[in-house]
Design a protein around this motif. Sequence first.
Motif, PDB file in Angstrom:
ATOM      1  N   ARG A 135      39.113  64.610  52.251  1.00 36.25           N
ATOM      2  CA  ARG A 135      38.288  63.770  51.384  1.00 36.25           C
ATOM      3  C   ARG A 135      38.598  62.303  51.630  1.00 36.25           C
ATOM      4  N   LEU A 136      37.558  61.515  51.447  1.00 35.29           N
ATOM      5  CA  LEU A 136      37.731  60.073  51.523  1.00 35.29           C
ATOM      6  C   LEU A 136      38.466  59.582  50.287  1.00 35.29           C
ATOM      7  N   PRO A 137      39.227  58.497  50.402  1.00 36.93           N
ATOM      8  CA  PRO A 137      39.728  57.858  49.182  1.00 36.93           C
ATOM      9  C   PRO A 137      38.556  57.277  48.398  1.00 36.93           C
ATOM     10  N   ALA A 138      38.837  56.776  47.237  1.00 37.04           N
ATOM     11  CA  ALA A 138      37.789  56.195  46.392  1.00 37.04           C
ATOM     12  C   ALA A 138      37.394  54.831  46.953  1.00 37.04           C
ATOM     13  N   VAL A 139      36.418  54.834  47.856  1.00 35.54           N
ATOM     14  CA  VAL A 139      35.964  53.593  48.481  1.00 35.54           C
ATOM     15  C   VAL A 139      35.095  52.824  47.478  1.00 35.54           C
ATOM     16  N   ARG A 140      35.526  51.614  47.171  1.00 37.12           N
ATOM     17  CA  ARG A 140      34.817  50.770  46.203  1.00 37.12           C
ATOM     18  C   ARG A 140      33.924  49.801  46.967  1.00 37.12           C
ATOM     19  N   VAL A 141      32.613  49.905  46.753  1.00 38.12           N
ATOM     20  CA  VAL A 141      31.650  49.062  47.460  1.00 38.12           C
ATOM     21  C   VAL A 141      31.246  47.912  46.541  1.00 38.12           C
ATOM     22  N   THR A 142      31.516  46.699  46.994  1.00 39.63           N
ATOM     23  CA  THR A 142      31.225  45.521  46.177  1.00 39.63           C
ATOM     24  C   THR A 142      30.399  44.510  46.966  1.00 39.63           C
ATOM     25  N   GLN A 143      29.647  43.721  46.221  1.00 36.40           N
ATOM     26  CA  GLN A 143      28.886  42.612  46.802  1.00 36.40           C
ATOM     27  C   GLN A 143      29.672  41.325  46.587  1.00 36.40           C
ATOM     28  N   GLU A 144      30.136  40.758  47.668  1.00 37.31           N
ATOM     29  CA  GLU A 144      30.934  39.530  47.596  1.00 37.31           C
ATOM     30  C   GLU A 144      30.042  38.310  47.812  1.00 37.31           C
ATOM     31  N   GLN A 145      30.474  37.181  47.254  1.00 30.72           N
ATOM     32  CA  GLN A 145      29.630  35.990  47.322  1.00 30.72           C
ATOM     33  C   GLN A 145      30.427  34.738  47.675  1.00 30.72           C
ATOM     34  N   PRO A 146      30.962  34.681  48.889  1.00 32.72           N
ATOM     35  CA  PRO A 146      31.532  33.411  49.337  1.00 32.72           C
ATOM     36  C   PRO A 146      30.415  32.391  49.525  1.00 32.72           C
ATOM     37  N   ALA A 147      30.798  31.173  49.836  1.00 36.46           N
ATOM     38  CA  ALA A 147      29.800  30.123  50.052  1.00 36.46           C
ATOM     39  C   ALA A 147      30.295  29.158  51.109  1.00 36.46           C
ATOM     40  N   HIS A 148      29.349  28.540  51.804  1.00 34.55           N
ATOM     41  CA  HIS A 148      29.642  27.419  52.687  1.00 34.55           C
ATOM     42  C   HIS A 148      29.495  26.115  51.906  1.00 34.55           C
ATOM     43  N   PHE A 149      30.452  25.215  52.119  1.00 36.77           N
ATOM     44  CA  PHE A 149      30.424  23.905  51.475  1.00 36.77           C
ATOM     45  C   PHE A 149      30.432  22.826  52.564  1.00 36.77           C
ATOM     46  N   PRO A 150      29.608  21.780  52.425  1.00 38.96           N
ATOM     47  CA  PRO A 150      29.582  20.729  53.442  1.00 38.96           C
ATOM     48  C   PRO A 150      30.939  20.033  53.539  1.00 38.96           C
TER      49      PRO A 150
ATOM     50  N   GLY B 196      33.870  40.906  43.778  1.00 37.25           N
ATOM     51  CA  GLY B 196      32.460  41.038  43.453  1.00 37.25           C
ATOM     52  C   GLY B 196      32.130  42.302  42.677  1.00 37.25           C
ATOM     53  N   PRO B 197      30.893  42.376  42.155  1.00 38.34           N
ATOM     54  CA  PRO B 197      30.474  43.555  41.381  1.00 38.34           C
ATOM     55  C   PRO B 197      30.261  44.773  42.268  1.00 38.34           C
ATOM     56  N   VAL B 198      30.499  45.941  41.707  1.00 38.94           N
ATOM     57  CA  VAL B 198      30.232  47.192  42.407  1.00 38.94           C
ATOM     58  C   VAL B 198      28.726  47.369  42.548  1.00 38.94           C
ATOM     59  N   VAL B 199      28.285  47.752  43.760  1.00 36.58           N
ATOM     60  CA  VAL B 199      26.855  47.895  44.033  1.00 36.58           C
ATOM     61  C   VAL B 199      26.583  49.156  44.833  1.00 36.58           C
ATOM     62  N   ASP B 200      25.328  49.565  44.826  1.00 39.14           N
ATOM     63  CA  ASP B 200      24.814  50.553  45.766  1.00 39.14           C
ATOM     64  C   ASP B 200      24.377  49.775  46.999  1.00 39.14           C
ATOM     65  N   PRO B 201      24.922  50.086  48.181  1.00 41.77           N
ATOM     66  CA  PRO B 201      24.592  49.268  49.347  1.00 41.77           C
ATOM     67  C   PRO B 201      23.115  49.283  49.717  1.00 41.77           C
ATOM     68  N   ASP B 202      22.391  50.302  49.275  1.00 39.17           N
ATOM     69  CA  ASP B 202      20.958  50.368  49.563  1.00 39.17           C
ATOM     70  C   ASP B 202      20.110  49.651  48.526  1.00 39.17           C
ATOM     71  N   HIS B 203      20.706  49.289  47.409  1.00 38.36           N
ATOM     72  CA  HIS B 203      19.924  48.672  46.321  1.00 38.36           C
ATOM     73  C   HIS B 203      20.721  47.523  45.710  1.00 38.36           C
ATOM     74  N   ARG B 204      20.662  46.370  46.353  1.00 35.79           N
ATOM     75  CA  ARG B 204      21.322  45.173  45.846  1.00 35.79           C
ATOM     76  C   ARG B 204      20.409  43.993  46.093  1.00 35.79           C
ATOM     77  N   ASP B 205      20.494  42.998  45.233  1.00 35.92           N
ATOM     78  CA  ASP B 205      19.552  41.889  45.347  1.00 35.92           C
ATOM     79  C   ASP B 205      20.152  40.648  45.991  1.00 35.92           C
ATOM     80  N   SER B 206      21.454  40.693  46.318  1.00 35.07           N
ATOM     81  CA  SER B 206      22.140  39.590  47.014  1.00 35.07           C
ATOM     82  C   SER B 206      22.182  38.297  46.200  1.00 35.07           C
ATOM     83  N   THR B 207      21.886  38.387  44.905  1.00 35.29           N
ATOM     84  CA  THR B 207      21.892  37.195  44.056  1.00 35.29           C
ATOM     85  C   THR B 207      23.303  36.915  43.554  1.00 35.29           C
ATOM     86  N   PRO B 208      23.794  35.680  43.692  1.00 31.06           N
ATOM     87  CA  PRO B 208      25.133  35.369  43.185  1.00 31.06           C
ATOM     88  C   PRO B 208      25.243  35.574  41.676  1.00 31.06           C
ATOM     89  N   VAL B 209      26.409  36.045  41.235  1.00 33.14           N
ATOM     90  CA  VAL B 209      26.696  36.127  39.805  1.00 33.14           C
ATOM     91  C   VAL B 209      26.988  34.706  39.316  1.00 33.14           C
TER      92      VAL B 209
END
Length: 369
Positions: free
Chosen positions: A219-234, A272-285
């Motif tokens: 069995r796989l370990p409990a893989v936690r899928v999250t949407q991360e939101q780094p940013a580029h700064f000038p 980042g928040p836990v997400v379904d990789p097929d259903h995420r909106d990529s919007t920053p929290v």
Amino acid sequence: MPAHEPAPVHIVIGGGVVGAATASALTARGEHVVLVEQHGRGHDRGSSHGATRIFRQGYSDAEYVALTTRALALWDALETRTGKRLLDRTGAVDHGRPEVVDAIAAALTDAGIPHEMLTPEQAGERWPGIAFEGHVLAHASAGRIRSAEAIEVFLSLAEATSLADFRFDTRVTGIEDHGDELTVSTSDGARMRTRSVIAATGSWAPTLVGDLLERRGARLPAVRVTQEQPAHFPSHLPDAAWPSFVHWAEGDDVYGLLTPGEGVKVGFHGTGPVVDPDHRDSTPVPAEAERLQAYVARYVPGVDASRPTFISCLYDTTPDEDFVIDRRGPLTVATGFSGHGFKFAPLLGEMLADLALGGAPHPRFALVR
């Protein structure tokens, strides 16, 4: 019903950096590969996209330090083989909690990797774009991977052998288990039966192969899928002013590096928040975006914290942040790269090729029985 295609030797599922490196490693050994990727070539829907990733040897764990040394040799060999620059040696700096930085220093010392300890004041004079605290460690063997170029290099090397068949924008719709063989069905109606499937699918591994592995006694370990939101700064500073950096802060750890032409990328590690990789909106929290900007305003004075360009990417994180790289019968699986796997890409490709050809797994990354 579509007929079965002639059996390929290996089916690699996933066209991110791990799948691409695996296809390159297998074709370099004379093996035939069909690579199936649900999105387009160089897509931005997973964990591999973007122009830069950090390469660093700054681990407190001796095994990971040793793996970085092996990976670095393979990056160097890849550059020699292709004539392309893939790793910019900017150096890297770790700072913050003394117990963490000192443990990294001890591990680098044990491995014979040159490094230096600095005071925050000394580090600030050398790298004025960063505000340092606690203990500070720098090592020159680190830097910045040209990640998008690296993926394309792996894919191009596989293509050049004429042993690779790439199927982008093609989703795996099912995997049937026949004991010593598997049949992979895809969204274009193909059904391919083979003795070797490599699921280099990252965040999609639990849903794609989790049940199949359990039926095979693992069995796989409990893989936690999250949407991360780094940013580029000038940046206010020239490109040469920026090392890669990690801040072992009180609270959430932070990483950063320059992406030439885009700014300095800064992000919290794995918050980042836990997400379904097929259903995420990529919007920053919004609250997390504000928290990141507040951090940058305090600790990264060399950029304009008021002008972020947010990025969305996926982490597939195991409870201990160790990778999962193992084989059960005809199925080899790779997941759980936990936000720190890209630097090992050429080594991961070799390890997965070894497994697919009957080799033993690295004990640390083996599946739970």
